[in-house]
Design an enzyme around this catalytic site. Structure first.
Site, PDB file in Angstrom:
ATOM      1  N   ASN A 180      35.095  41.818  37.979  1.00 20.46           N
ATOM      2  CA  ASN A 180      35.588  43.005  38.668  1.00 20.46           C
ATOM      3  C   ASN A 180      36.621  43.696  37.788  1.00 20.46           C
ATOM      4  O   ASN A 180      37.326  43.049  37.008  1.00 20.46           O
ATOM      5  CB  ASN A 180      36.236  42.604  40.002  1.00 20.46           C
ATOM      6  CG  ASN A 180      36.668  43.810  40.826  1.00 20.46           C
ATOM      7  OD1 ASN A 180      35.992  44.833  40.862  1.00 20.46           O
ATOM      8  ND2 ASN A 180      37.801  43.696  41.495  1.00 20.46           N
ATOM      9  N   SER A 238      42.860  45.478  34.815  1.00 21.63           N
ATOM     10  CA  SER A 238      42.484  44.106  34.471  1.00 21.63           C
ATOM     11  C   SER A 238      41.028  43.887  34.836  1.00 21.63           C
ATOM     12  O   SER A 238      40.571  44.322  35.886  1.00 21.63           O
ATOM     13  CB  SER A 238      43.328  43.100  35.267  1.00 21.63           C
ATOM     14  OG  SER A 238      44.705  43.310  35.103  1.00 21.63           O
ATOM     15  N   HIS A 256      40.080  45.878  38.122  1.00 17.74           N
ATOM     16  CA  HIS A 256      41.131  46.152  39.109  1.00 17.74           C
ATOM     17  C   HIS A 256      42.182  47.046  38.461  1.00 17.74           C
ATOM     18  O   HIS A 256      42.596  46.790  37.324  1.00 17.74           O
ATOM     19  CB  HIS A 256      41.763  44.842  39.582  1.00 17.74           C
ATOM     20  CG  HIS A 256      42.804  45.050  40.620  1.00 17.74           C
ATOM     21  ND1 HIS A 256      42.482  45.387  41.923  1.00 17.74           N
ATOM     22  CD2 HIS A 256      44.152  45.016  40.551  1.00 17.74           C
ATOM     23  CE1 HIS A 256      43.607  45.539  42.616  1.00 17.74           C
ATOM     24  NE2 HIS A 256      44.628  45.316  41.800  1.00 17.74           N
ATOM     25  N   ASP A 287      41.524  39.375  44.086  1.00 17.10           N
ATOM     26  CA  ASP A 287      42.126  39.751  42.805  1.00 17.10           C
ATOM     27  C   ASP A 287      42.906  38.608  42.154  1.00 17.10           C
ATOM     28  O   ASP A 287      43.958  38.822  41.558  1.00 17.10           O
ATOM     29  CB  ASP A 287      43.032  40.983  42.976  1.00 17.10           C
ATOM     30  CG  ASP A 287      42.270  42.189  43.493  1.00 17.10           C
ATOM     31  OD1 ASP A 287      41.074  42.322  43.174  1.00 17.10           O
ATOM     32  OD2 ASP A 287      42.874  43.005  44.218  1.00 17.10           O
TER      33      ASP A 287
END
Length: 186
Positions: free
Chosen positions: A105, A134, A107, A143
């Site tokens: 992912n 990130s 972020h 996260d």
């Protein structure tokens, strides 16, 4: 499990990070663009560029039930790596476990700072000198997975959340494809 270089990009909106991932693919191939919003603008762009797409509305479906439908579509396309790119759904524990270590992912903060939403406003309010983005491995904790790469973006005097967001998004478009090109080779 399918070949890690076969990537599905999951989106919920316009897909700007998806576009960057497609344009900068070297070590991987985007074999599917999927969305929980069948009318997402990013799906239309993907179709126009010859990519396979899948859209299934998540409204009214339990989280795990939806994730099982999504997982079946990913398996049908022999996906080995999942790249979340503005996919605005929290994945079920079942899905995260099923695809453990194969979901990444992007972020919009320098994790572990500012997990969750409203990251730019929170970074400015905290008096941070830098914001950024990130790329991390997705785990059941929001996260919180291993950070694979980061890019810093200075927070300038007079920045609003919207101004900072635009600069961070440009950094995301450089960072995410670079990290994904390395990740699929692990």
């Amino acid at each position: 499990m399918a070949e890690p270089k076969r990537v599905a990009v999951l989106i919920s909106g316009r897909g700007s990070n998806m576009r960057a991932l497609v344009a900068q693919a070297k070590a991987y191939e985007v074999v599917l663009v999927a969305s929980n919003k069948p009318d997402a603008a990013g799906l239309q762009w993907a179709r126009e560029h010859g990519l396979q797409t899948w859209g299934h509305d998540s409204k009214g479906i339990g989280r795990e039930d939806y994730d099982r439908i999504l997982s079946a579509a990913l398996e049908e396309h022999r996906v080995g790596t999942i790249a979340l790119a503005g996919f605005m759904r929290i994945l079920s524990p079942w899905f995260v476990q099923r695809w453990s270590g194969r979901i990444v992912n992007i972020h919009p903060s320098l994790l572990p700072k500012h997990r969750g939403l409203d990251t730019h406003a929170r970074a400015i309010a905290a008096g941070d000198e830098v914001g950024g983005c990130s790329v991390h491995i997705v785990t059941e904790e929001l996260d919180a997975g291993e950070v694979l790469g980061q890019a810093e973006v200075p927070i300038e005097l007079g920045d609003t959340a919207a101004i900072l967001e635009r600069r961070v998004l440009a950094a995301e478009h450089r960072l995410y494809p670079a990290v994904l090109n390395e990740f699929v080779l692990r």
